[in-house]
Design a protein around this motif. Structure first.
Motif, PDB file in Angstrom:
ATOM      1  N   GLY A  27       0.877  -1.276   0.072  1.00  0.00           N
ATOM      2  CA  GLY A  27       0.006   0.061  -0.125  1.00  0.00           C
ATOM      3  C   GLY A  27       0.952   1.151  -0.112  1.00  0.00           C
ATOM      4  N   ASP A  28       0.630   2.158   0.862  1.00  0.00           N
ATOM      5  CA  ASP A  28       1.357   3.173   1.102  1.00  0.00           C
ATOM      6  C   ASP A  28       2.584   3.301   1.973  1.00  0.00           C
ATOM      7  N   LYS A  29       2.879   1.969   2.702  1.00  0.00           N
ATOM      8  CA  LYS A  29       3.713   1.941   3.689  1.00  0.00           C
ATOM      9  C   LYS A  29       5.194   1.453   2.804  1.00  0.00           C
ATOM     10  N   ILE A  30       5.812   2.626   2.239  1.00  0.00           N
ATOM     11  CA  ILE A  30       7.030   2.298   1.410  1.00  0.00           C
ATOM     12  C   ILE A  30       7.944   3.471   1.818  1.00  0.00           C
ATOM     13  N   TRP A  31       9.160   3.409   1.818  1.00  0.00           N
ATOM     14  CA  TRP A  31      10.413   4.204   2.133  1.00  0.00           C
ATOM     15  C   TRP A  31      11.360   4.026   1.122  1.00  0.00           C
ATOM     16  N   HIS A  32      12.031   4.917   0.839  1.00  0.00           N
ATOM     17  CA  HIS A  32      13.041   5.043  -0.340  1.00  0.00           C
ATOM     18  C   HIS A  32      14.240   5.523   0.122  1.00  0.00           C
ATOM     19  N   ASP A  33      14.261   6.173   0.986  1.00  0.00           N
ATOM     20  CA  ASP A  33      15.730   7.150   1.409  1.00  0.00           C
ATOM     21  C   ASP A  33      16.528   5.738   1.945  1.00  0.00           C
ATOM     22  N   PHE A  34      17.911   6.186   1.794  1.00  0.00           N
ATOM     23  CA  PHE A  34      18.749   5.097   2.171  1.00  0.00           C
ATOM     24  C   PHE A  34      18.833   4.934   3.507  1.00  0.00           C
ATOM     25  N   GLN A  35      18.629   5.730   4.438  1.00  0.00           N
ATOM     26  CA  GLN A  35      18.929   5.413   5.843  1.00  0.00           C
ATOM     27  C   GLN A  35      17.601   4.499   6.373  1.00  0.00           C
ATOM     28  N   HIS A  36      16.471   4.554   5.806  1.00  0.00           N
ATOM     29  CA  HIS A  36      15.363   3.752   6.071  1.00  0.00           C
ATOM     30  C   HIS A  36      15.840   2.293   5.347  1.00  0.00           C
ATOM     31  N   LEU A  37      16.052   2.221   4.435  1.00  0.00           N
ATOM     32  CA  LEU A  37      16.233   1.000   3.603  1.00  0.00           C
ATOM     33  C   LEU A  37      17.499   0.035   4.257  1.00  0.00           C
ATOM     34  N   LEU A  38      18.597   1.103   4.703  1.00  0.00           N
ATOM     35  CA  LEU A  38      19.593   0.289   5.473  1.00  0.00           C
ATOM     36  C   LEU A  38      19.016  -0.635   6.734  1.00  0.00           C
ATOM     37  N   PHE A  39      18.091  -0.115   7.409  1.00  0.00           N
ATOM     38  CA  PHE A  39      17.532  -0.809   8.618  1.00  0.00           C
ATOM     39  C   PHE A  39      16.268  -1.751   8.165  1.00  0.00           C
ATOM     40  N   ILE A  75      21.928   0.762  -3.427  1.00  0.00           N
ATOM     41  CA  ILE A  75      22.763   1.569  -4.440  1.00  0.00           C
ATOM     42  C   ILE A  75      21.730   2.494  -5.319  1.00  0.00           C
ATOM     43  N   CYS A  76      20.674   2.127  -5.459  1.00  0.00           N
ATOM     44  CA  CYS A  76      19.680   3.170  -6.356  1.00  0.00           C
ATOM     45  C   CYS A  76      19.019   4.363  -5.180  1.00  0.00           C
ATOM     46  N   ALA A  77      19.014   4.037  -3.956  1.00  0.00           N
ATOM     47  CA  ALA A  77      18.617   5.020  -3.157  1.00  0.00           C
ATOM     48  C   ALA A  77      19.687   5.994  -2.775  1.00  0.00           C
ATOM     49  N   GLU A  78      20.918   5.632  -2.807  1.00  0.00           N
ATOM     50  CA  GLU A  78      21.899   6.753  -2.475  1.00  0.00           C
ATOM     51  C   GLU A  78      22.318   7.128  -3.842  1.00  0.00           C
ATOM     52  N   PHE A  79      22.626   6.489  -4.892  1.00  0.00           N
ATOM     53  CA  PHE A  79      23.161   7.190  -6.035  1.00  0.00           C
ATOM     54  C   PHE A  79      22.333   7.393  -7.350  1.00  0.00           C
ATOM     55  N   GLY A  80      20.988   6.860  -7.174  1.00  0.00           N
ATOM     56  CA  GLY A  80      20.039   6.976  -8.283  1.00  0.00           C
ATOM     57  C   GLY A  80      18.933   7.223  -7.727  1.00  0.00           C
ATOM     58  N   SER A 123      28.479  10.581   1.185  1.00  0.00           N
ATOM     59  CA  SER A 123      28.721  12.036   1.878  1.00  0.00           C
ATOM     60  C   SER A 123      27.662  11.968   2.846  1.00  0.00           C
ATOM     61  N   GLY A 124      27.856  12.974   3.924  1.00  0.00           N
ATOM     62  CA  GLY A 124      26.897  13.368   4.675  1.00  0.00           C
ATOM     63  C   GLY A 124      26.420  12.153   5.913  1.00  0.00           C
ATOM     64  N   LYS A 125      25.288  12.441   6.094  1.00  0.00           N
ATOM     65  CA  LYS A 125      24.971  11.321   7.079  1.00  0.00           C
ATOM     66  C   LYS A 125      24.673   9.850   6.596  1.00  0.00           C
ATOM     67  N   ASP A 126      24.380   9.581   5.244  1.00  0.00           N
ATOM     68  CA  ASP A 126      24.366   8.247   4.774  1.00  0.00           C
ATOM     69  C   ASP A 126      25.759   7.715   5.002  1.00  0.00           C
ATOM     70  N   ARG A 127      26.707   8.473   4.741  1.00  0.00           N
ATOM     71  CA  ARG A 127      27.865   7.951   4.676  1.00  0.00           C
ATOM     72  C   ARG A 127      28.412   7.470   6.391  1.00  0.00           C
ATOM     73  N   SER A 128      27.920   8.667   7.305  1.00  0.00           N
ATOM     74  CA  SER A 128      28.287   8.337   8.736  1.00  0.00           C
ATOM     75  C   SER A 128      27.440   6.959   9.022  1.00  0.00           C
ATOM     76  N   TYR A 129      26.338   6.785   8.587  1.00  0.00           N
ATOM     77  CA  TYR A 129      25.454   5.473   8.894  1.00  0.00           C
ATOM     78  C   TYR A 129      26.333   4.074   8.571  1.00  0.00           C
ATOM     79  N   VAL A 130      26.530   4.211   7.199  1.00  0.00           N
ATOM     80  CA  VAL A 130      27.102   2.986   6.827  1.00  0.00           C
ATOM     81  C   VAL A 130      28.630   2.734   7.522  1.00  0.00           C
ATOM     82  N   HIS A 131      29.165   3.663   7.653  1.00  0.00           N
ATOM     83  CA  HIS A 131      30.484   3.584   8.431  1.00  0.00           C
ATOM     84  C   HIS A 131      30.435   3.214   9.763  1.00  0.00           C
TER      85      HIS A 131
END
Length: 319
Positions: free
Chosen positions: A143-155, A194-199, A263-271
């Motif tokens: 349904g509408d319960k979808i997220w596409h930002d890198f940080q949420h997809l990581l978890f 990959i798509c969330a971060e770079f595309g 870069s930024g917070k996405d980089r901080s999260y994975v690192h």
């Protein structure tokens, strides 16, 4: 205009019960320029002979990818083996026991063509209609319960592989030879990150697949945040701990290949989360959970993940 070539990648294992139904749904697609590659992962039933028969009947459309070298390598490596060795303009993944609606490929390709698909990694994915073994059921998965930002997809991954259409740019970004596949839980999660971060990730809310779930109590079993579900999570922590380990493992592996491009917070999260494979401890993990809050969809989920990685920090060492 000529249709873009779509490679459909299917991995099978003891799939004789539903395989024909799935292949027929692909053969009957409204979109014509596709080729189905099937890799068998060491089936002990009649699956391999069924694939050979389909290849014999439709040699221009169906290929038994590993008919001369059938062996079990696991589902992630099975899909990635095909992905790395097949060439097309767009790629899709298929399970062995679902049924595709007849316009699944057509609508996914049309969505891809509206994007800058030659310039950056793009993932198109759709909703799913959840059905039982007899294809009965009308509920949708997302349904509408979808997220596409890198940080949420990581978890927490919400992109189901059998709904995906991806472009060549995604493939060009994957180092197939050097990935540690034991640290990548599923191919769709890796591609989604990959798509969330770079595309870009594009969601078609329409369910274009009958997603077959087995068992009598499947419909509704995926619903989250009910009281019953939360009680179950609190008293059955082994699956949650397993998921936590997967998050940390994939963060570490993603950091290895793409960290220096982020870069930024996405980089901080994975690192920072990726480092827990070597440095997990109660206080450090607690401080990390407060500084870079686990991005779950509810406050309870964020707190629960932090609780798991502090109390069970020994689970993370040496991943």
């Amino acid at each position: 205009m000529l249709e873009k070539k779509v490679a459909i990648l299917m991995s099978t294992y003891n799939g004789q019960r539903y395989l024909n139904e799935q292949i027929i749904s692909i053969v009957n697609q409204t979109y014509g320029n596709w080729h189905l590659y099937i890799r068998d992962d060491g089936s002990k039933d009649n699956t391999q002979s069924m694939i050979r028969e389909w290849e014999r009947k439709l040699p221009d459309k169906i290929t038994f990818f590993n008919k001369e070298n059938v062996k079990n390598i696991g589902v992630v490596k099975s899909f990635m083996d095909m992905f790395s060795n097949v060439n097309a303009e767009f790629y899709m993944f298929s399970d062995q026991d679902d049924v595709w609606k007849k316009d699944k490929i057509e609508k996914s390709v049309n969505a891809m063509l509206s994007q800058e698909y030659t310039k950056r990694p793009i993932c198109i994915h759709t909703d799913l209609q959840v059905v039982n073994s007899k294809l009965e059921g009308n509920e949708v998965m997302n349904g509408d319960k979808i997220w596409h930002d890198f940080q949420h997809l990581l978890f927490s991954n919400c992109i189901t592989g059998c709904t995906m259409l991806i472009n060549q740019v995604v493939k060009d970004m994957i180092d197939f030879e050097n990935i540690n596949y034991t640290r990548v839980y599923m191919h769709d999660w890796w591609i989604g990150l990959i798509c969330a971060e770079f595309g870009q990730i594009v969601y078609l809310k329409e369910p274009l697949i009958l997603y077959r779930q087995h068992g009598d109590n499947v419909v509704g079993s995926y619903k989250k945040n009910t009281i019953r579900h939360l009680i179950y999570r609190a008293t059955h922590q082994v699956p949650e701990r397993k998921h936590m380990r997967r998050v940390i493992s994939i963060a570490s592996e993603f950091d290895k290949f793409y960290g220096n491009k982020m870069s930024g917070k996405d980089r901080s999260y994975v690192h920072e989360y990726g480092k827990l494979t070597n440095s997990a401890n109660f206080l450090g993990d607690l401080l990390l959970g407060m500084r870079l809050v686990p991005q779950r969809m509810s406050p309870k989920g964020k707190i629960f993940f932090t609780y798991l990685m502090t109390v069970y920090n020994k689970d993370l060492k040496g991943l």
